[in-house]
Design a protein around this motif. Structure first.
Motif, PDB file in Angstrom:
ATOM      1  N   THR A  12      37.294  45.908  29.108  1.00 26.67           N
ATOM      2  CA  THR A  12      38.028  46.326  30.294  1.00 26.67           C
ATOM      3  C   THR A  12      38.205  45.136  31.227  1.00 26.67           C
ATOM      4  OG1 THR A  12      35.973  46.973  31.397  1.00 26.67           O
ATOM      5  CG2 THR A  12      37.164  48.694  30.178  1.00 26.67           C
ATOM      6  N   VAL A  13      39.256  45.189  32.027  1.00 28.00           N
ATOM      7  CA  VAL A  13      39.541  44.138  33.013  1.00 28.00           C
ATOM      8  C   VAL A  13      39.468  44.754  34.399  1.00 28.00           C
ATOM      9  CG1 VAL A  13      41.249  42.493  33.873  1.00 28.00           C
ATOM     10  CG2 VAL A  13      41.009  42.859  31.412  1.00 28.00           C
ATOM     11  N   ARG A  14      38.722  44.112  35.288  1.00 27.09           N
ATOM     12  CA  ARG A  14      38.590  44.614  36.662  1.00 27.09           C
ATOM     13  C   ARG A  14      38.440  43.436  37.617  1.00 27.09           C
ATOM     14  NH1 ARG A  14      33.458  43.743  38.244  1.00 27.09           N
ATOM     15  NH2 ARG A  14      31.751  43.780  36.698  1.00 27.09           N
ATOM     16  N   LEU A  15      38.521  43.746  38.911  1.00 25.88           N
ATOM     17  CA  LEU A  15      38.302  42.729  39.927  1.00 25.88           C
ATOM     18  C   LEU A  15      36.828  42.351  40.001  1.00 25.88           C
ATOM     19  CD1 LEU A  15      40.553  43.887  42.920  1.00 25.88           C
ATOM     20  CD2 LEU A  15      40.820  41.798  41.565  1.00 25.88           C
ATOM     21  N   LEU A  16      36.595  41.108  40.296  1.00 26.43           N
ATOM     22  CA  LEU A  16      35.244  40.590  40.486  1.00 26.43           C
ATOM     23  C   LEU A  16      34.730  41.001  41.866  1.00 26.43           C
ATOM     24  CD1 LEU A  16      33.260  38.573  38.983  1.00 26.43           C
ATOM     25  CD2 LEU A  16      34.171  36.822  40.527  1.00 26.43           C
ATOM     26  N   THR A  17      33.433  41.077  42.031  1.00 26.31           N
ATOM     27  CA  THR A  17      32.830  41.227  43.358  1.00 26.31           C
ATOM     28  C   THR A  17      32.198  39.898  43.742  1.00 26.31           C
ATOM     29  OG1 THR A  17      30.650  41.922  42.572  1.00 26.31           O
ATOM     30  CG2 THR A  17      32.326  43.645  42.871  1.00 26.31           C
ATOM     31  N   ILE A  51      38.197  35.906  45.924  1.00 30.78           N
ATOM     32  CA  ILE A  51      37.587  37.010  45.188  1.00 30.78           C
ATOM     33  C   ILE A  51      38.601  38.109  44.878  1.00 30.78           C
ATOM     34  CG2 ILE A  51      35.912  38.905  45.362  1.00 30.78           C
ATOM     35  CD1 ILE A  51      34.637  36.280  44.618  1.00 30.78           C
ATOM     36  N   ASP A  52      39.510  38.366  45.804  1.00 33.80           N
ATOM     37  CA  ASP A  52      40.476  39.437  45.570  1.00 33.80           C
ATOM     38  C   ASP A  52      41.534  39.053  44.538  1.00 33.80           C
ATOM     39  OD1 ASP A  52      41.757  37.575  47.195  1.00 33.80           O
ATOM     40  OD2 ASP A  52      42.873  39.089  48.311  1.00 33.80           O
ATOM     41  N   GLY A  65      34.173  37.190  30.285  1.00 31.27           N
ATOM     42  CA  GLY A  65      35.254  36.240  30.543  1.00 31.27           C
ATOM     43  C   GLY A  65      35.898  36.532  31.875  1.00 31.27           C
ATOM     44  N   GLY A  66      36.878  35.746  32.210  1.00 28.88           N
ATOM     45  CA  GLY A  66      37.531  35.967  33.492  1.00 28.88           C
ATOM     46  C   GLY A  66      38.730  35.074  33.701  1.00 28.88           C
ATOM     47  N   ALA A  67      39.380  35.288  34.828  1.00 29.29           N
ATOM     48  CA  ALA A  67      40.527  34.490  35.249  1.00 29.29           C
ATOM     49  C   ALA A  67      40.661  34.627  36.754  1.00 29.29           C
ATOM     50  CB  ALA A  67      41.815  34.937  34.554  1.00 29.29           C
ATOM     51  N   GLY A  68      41.185  33.603  37.386  1.00 34.28           N
ATOM     52  CA  GLY A  68      41.389  33.643  38.826  1.00 34.28           C
ATOM     53  C   GLY A  68      42.736  33.068  39.203  1.00 34.28           C
ATOM     54  N   ALA A  69      43.035  33.120  40.482  1.00 32.91           N
ATOM     55  CA  ALA A  69      44.272  32.534  40.999  1.00 32.91           C
ATOM     56  C   ALA A  69      44.046  32.100  42.432  1.00 32.91           C
ATOM     57  CB  ALA A  69      45.434  33.528  40.915  1.00 32.91           C
ATOM     58  N   PHE A  70      44.699  31.009  42.807  1.00 35.26           N
ATOM     59  CA  PHE A  70      44.706  30.533  44.184  1.00 35.26           C
ATOM     60  C   PHE A  70      46.075  30.800  44.804  1.00 35.26           C
ATOM     61  CE2 PHE A  70      41.601  27.451  42.249  1.00 35.26           C
ATOM     62  CZ  PHE A  70      40.485  27.948  42.888  1.00 35.26           C
TER      63      PHE A  70
END
Length: 423
Positions: A12-17, A51-52, A65-70
């Motif tokens: 599953t994919v969700r937002l990080l805290t 974080i959002d 795993g994960g991914a982010g964006a600026f």
């Protein structure tokens, strides 16, 4: 409607805290081979993380795993600085690859970018072959260059009424605000440059002792107008001490060189190439059209190396094309295909009256004149990869004679796009 790109049912994919950041980042370090960053580097990236905009892919309760964006703003041809998603921190544990995790992360992320109204996403790729299938095309290149001290001179060009210069060593942190102001003034001049939001001014000053690889602490030289003290340019660098048979053989590692004029730029390079007790100067990230190539007394002594840099993904093709400038008037119908973001697929008419003039990009039923996929369009977007070159590679199909040459001239940029630093 979007393509069906779901991960396997167990992921599953969700937002990080915020509380999960340290463990999440540790998993990303493992995905990139397991080497831990220096504490100073890790602390800065934690502060810069949004974080959002950070995603975790999980198996049950475990982050795998994960991914982010600026939330960046990037310069584009014509001088506009546009909202841009800077994709970062993308990785999946080796135990969970080939199960659709990355595709699910890209799906969720690009949907979010679109919902935020950002027409462009960019990234730097550890493995470029991965991101083409998600619509990212290489949009800018960088040059690494090494110059031998004593074999290459940089004459300072004579400029009428040019200010008299004074070079002064300064504490990098203390000089930081003035250098940032100068950097900000240069952003609209060259496509691909990023405005530095609050906090990002710390990145070019990051100097973890454990990452110096035998070099000195970061040093900074300022080029100022004599009398007024007005900052006209700066260079940041580090020196590595070395001796061979009792002869000095040190090296200079250049991090940044920015200046407001050719005279100042040449003066800074002349300084770097004249540092005592060294025999070579290396800069790892310069534009491919860097003035050093044309200032050097003997360009054959330079050792340039070309590397891919920024990959560009148009999330909203119509908005992205309408918001950049064009070098010449253009009126062309593009047939765009985009398998991963099908809302971009279709025919649109791009019209511009030229530099500084009105531009529009709208859906149309008129016959297509050029056909290309969104990856090729991303490559051409910043003006550093010509549509003509992409056509020669079979990446753009010309459906009306002359349309490719006309569009290629319009998409061009006077200066090559360049990403000054990673993210």
């Amino acid at each position: 409607m979007t393509a069906d790109t779901s991960a396997s049912s167990s992921l599953t994919v969700r937002l990080l805290t915020a509380e999960e950041w340290d463990g999440w980042y540790g998993k990303l370090e493992i995905a990139f081979g397991g080497e831990q960053e220096q504490p100073e580097e890790r602390a800065l990236w934690q502060e810069l993380t949004e974080i959002d905009r950070s995603l975790a892919v999980c198996e049950g309760d475990e982050i795998v795993g994960g991914a982010g964006a600026f939330s960046f703003r990037m310069s584009v041809p014509g001088g506009a600085v546009l909202p841009t998603a800077g994709v970062t921190m993308v990785g999946v544990l080796p135990t969970h690859r080939r199960r659709g995790a990355l595709t699910a992360l890209m799906r969720r992320q690009l949907d979010d970018v679109r919902a935020r109204g950002e027409a462009i996403a960019v990234l730097t790729a550890s493995e470029p072959a991965i991101y083409g299938r998600y619509g990212y095309g290489v949009g800018s290149w960088r040059m690494a260059v090494t110059a031998p001290r004593g074999r290459v001179a940089v004459p300072v060009p004579v400029e009428a009424e040019a200010p008299e210069l004074r070079l002064r060593l300064a504490d990098p942190a203390g000089a930081g605000p003035a250098c940032e102001e100068l950097y900000a003034s240069l952003v609209p001049r060259r496509p691909g440059m990023l405005e530095r939001r609050p906090g990002w001014e710390r990145l070019p000053l990051l100097d973890a002792p454990g990452s110096r690889a035998g070099h000195s602490a970061l040093q900074c030289v300022l080029a100022e107008e004599r009398g007024s003290g007005r900052l006209l340019g700066y260079a940041r660098y580090a020196v590595k001490d070395a001796w061979v048979n009792n002869n000095a053989a040190g090296s200079v590692r250049v991090r940044d060189v920015d200046a407001v004029s050719p005279q100042v730029y040449a003066a800074l390079w002349s300084y770097l190439l004249g540092l005592d007790l060294t025999e070579r100067v290396t800069a790892g990230n310069r534009p491919v059209d860097d003035p050093l190539l044309y200032l050097a007394s003997d360009p054959r002594r330079l050792e340039p190396r070309l590397e891919d840099s920024l990959f560009v993904r148009l999330v909203d093709v119509d908005a992205a094309l309408a918001q950049r400038g064009y070098a010449t008037p253009v009126d062309v119908v593009l047939e765009v295909t985009d398998e991963f973001c099908p809302w971009n697929t279709g025919r649109r008419r791009l019209r511009s009256d030229g530099p500084g003039k009105g531009t529009s990009c709208e859906r149309t039923d008129r016959p297509a004149e050029l056909a290309l996929d969104v990856r090729a369009l991303g490559s051409a977007y910043l003006g550093g990869v010509t549509l003509a070159a992409l056509g020669a590679a079979g990446r753009v199909a010309e459906l009306r004679e002359g349309a490719l040459a006309d569009a290629s001239r319009a998409f061009a940029s006077d200066l090559a796009p360049w990403l000054p630093h990673g993210f």
